[in-house]
Motif scaffolding. Sequence first.
Motif, mmCIF file in Angstrom:
data_model
loop_
_atom_site.group_PDB
_atom_site.id
_atom_site.type_symbol
_atom_site.label_atom_id
_atom_site.label_comp_id
_atom_site.label_asym_id
_atom_site.label_seq_id
_atom_site.Cartn_x
_atom_site.Cartn_y
_atom_site.Cartn_z
ATOM 1 N N LYS A 54 -20.913 3.274 -5.295
ATOM 2 C CA LYS A 54 -20.636 4.580 -4.707
ATOM 3 C C LYS A 54 -21.838 5.108 -3.933
ATOM 4 O O LYS A 54 -21.694 5.623 -2.816
ATOM 5 N N GLU A 55 -23.038 4.970 -4.496
ATOM 6 C CA GLU A 55 -24.239 5.474 -3.840
ATOM 7 C C GLU A 55 -24.451 4.806 -2.481
ATOM 8 O O GLU A 55 -24.843 5.455 -1.516
ATOM 9 N N ASN A 56 -24.189 3.505 -2.423
ATOM 10 C CA ASN A 56 -24.356 2.777 -1.163
ATOM 11 C C ASN A 56 -23.319 3.207 -0.130
ATOM 12 O O ASN A 56 -23.619 3.315 1.055
ATOM 13 N N LEU A 57 -22.087 3.427 -0.600
ATOM 14 C CA LEU A 57 -21.043 3.876 0.321
ATOM 15 C C LEU A 57 -21.371 5.254 0.889
ATOM 16 O O LEU A 57 -21.163 5.511 2.074
ATOM 17 N N ILE A 58 -21.891 6.127 0.040
ATOM 18 C CA ILE A 58 -22.265 7.461 0.505
ATOM 19 C C ILE A 58 -23.363 7.350 1.562
ATOM 20 O O ILE A 58 -23.290 7.992 2.617
ATOM 21 N N LYS A 59 -24.371 6.528 1.295
ATOM 22 C CA LYS A 59 -25.447 6.335 2.274
ATOM 23 C C LYS A 59 -24.903 5.779 3.590
ATOM 24 O O LYS A 59 -25.276 6.244 4.667
ATOM 25 N N ASP A 60 -24.024 4.785 3.484
ATOM 26 C CA ASP A 60 -23.477 4.148 4.685
ATOM 27 C C ASP A 60 -22.600 5.109 5.485
ATOM 28 O O ASP A 60 -22.668 5.138 6.716
ATOM 29 N N THR A 61 -21.777 5.879 4.791
ATOM 30 C CA THR A 61 -20.918 6.816 5.517
ATOM 31 C C THR A 61 -21.749 7.923 6.150
ATOM 32 O O THR A 61 -21.480 8.333 7.280
ATOM 33 N N ARG A 63 -24.840 7.614 7.160
ATOM 34 C CA ARG A 63 -25.517 6.982 8.293
ATOM 35 C C ARG A 63 -24.578 6.891 9.494
ATOM 36 O O ARG A 63 -24.954 7.223 10.623
ATOM 37 N N LEU A 64 -23.337 6.480 9.258
ATOM 38 C CA LEU A 64 -22.364 6.412 10.354
ATOM 39 C C LEU A 64 -22.152 7.780 10.984
ATOM 40 O O LEU A 64 -22.126 7.913 12.213
ATOM 41 N N LEU A 65 -21.975 8.794 10.154
ATOM 42 C CA LEU A 65 -21.774 10.145 10.674
ATOM 43 C C LEU A 65 -22.985 10.613 11.469
ATOM 44 O O LEU A 65 -22.841 11.225 12.529
ATOM 45 N N ASN A 66 -24.184 10.316 10.975
ATOM 46 C CA ASN A 66 -25.418 10.731 11.654
ATOM 47 C C ASN A 66 -25.636 10.005 12.967
ATOM 48 O O ASN A 66 -26.044 10.605 13.955
ATOM 49 N N GLU A 67 -25.379 8.720 12.972
ATOM 50 C CA GLU A 67 -25.717 7.900 14.136
ATOM 51 C C GLU A 67 -24.605 7.810 15.177
ATOM 52 O O GLU A 67 -24.883 7.623 16.358
ATOM 53 N N GLU A 68 -23.364 7.929 14.742
ATOM 54 C CA GLU A 68 -22.242 7.671 15.648
ATOM 55 C C GLU A 68 -21.420 8.906 16.017
ATOM 56 O O GLU A 68 -20.499 8.806 16.824
ATOM 57 N N THR A 69 -21.723 10.059 15.397
ATOM 58 C CA THR A 69 -20.928 11.261 15.657
ATOM 59 C C THR A 69 -21.828 12.482 15.792
ATOM 60 O O THR A 69 -23.034 12.397 15.580
ATOM 61 N N LYS A 70 -21.218 13.595 16.089
ATOM 62 C CA LYS A 70 -21.906 14.890 16.139
ATOM 63 C C LYS A 70 -21.515 15.726 14.920
ATOM 64 O O LYS A 70 -21.515 16.953 14.965
ATOM 65 N N PHE A 71 -21.201 15.052 13.830
ATOM 66 C CA PHE A 71 -20.743 15.723 12.612
ATOM 67 C C PHE A 71 -21.772 16.722 12.091
ATOM 68 O O PHE A 71 -21.414 17.831 11.697
ATOM 69 N N ASN A 72 -23.033 16.362 12.090
ATOM 70 C CA ASN A 72 -24.070 17.267 11.579
ATOM 71 C C ASN A 72 -24.158 18.542 12.407
ATOM 72 O O ASN A 72 -24.388 19.626 11.854
ATOM 73 N N ASN A 73 -23.958 18.436 13.709
ATOM 74 C CA ASN A 73 -23.924 19.629 14.554
ATOM 75 C C ASN A 73 -22.768 20.536 14.150
ATOM 76 O O ASN A 73 -22.906 21.762 14.102
#
Length: 88
Positions: A54-61, A63-73
């Motif tokens: 679970k911890e790895n999946l959370i990190k990976d998801t 990372r995807l949101l941070n690098e591939e989307t504007k989700f944090n904005n």
Amino acid sequence: MKRIREIEPILTVIYALNHLGDNEKLALVTEYALHELCDSNTNMLKLVVHVSKKENLIKDTNRLLNEETKFNNFIKLKEELNKKEKKL
């Protein structure tokens, strides 16, 4: 993307199913979306998800949101709006 016209209805259904907690149907609709909209094969994704911690999946998801989307904005804007609404 193969079927752009389906994006909004599919995301609407995913949002509603998530709210309702219908995980089985949510998984099917998500798989359909990945297959039909992105031409993705979900077999490898299923395998990775099932064998990952679970911890790895959370990190990976994240990372995807941070690098591939504007989700944090989006999150920052929502937080700012919530703060403004609380002041009113």
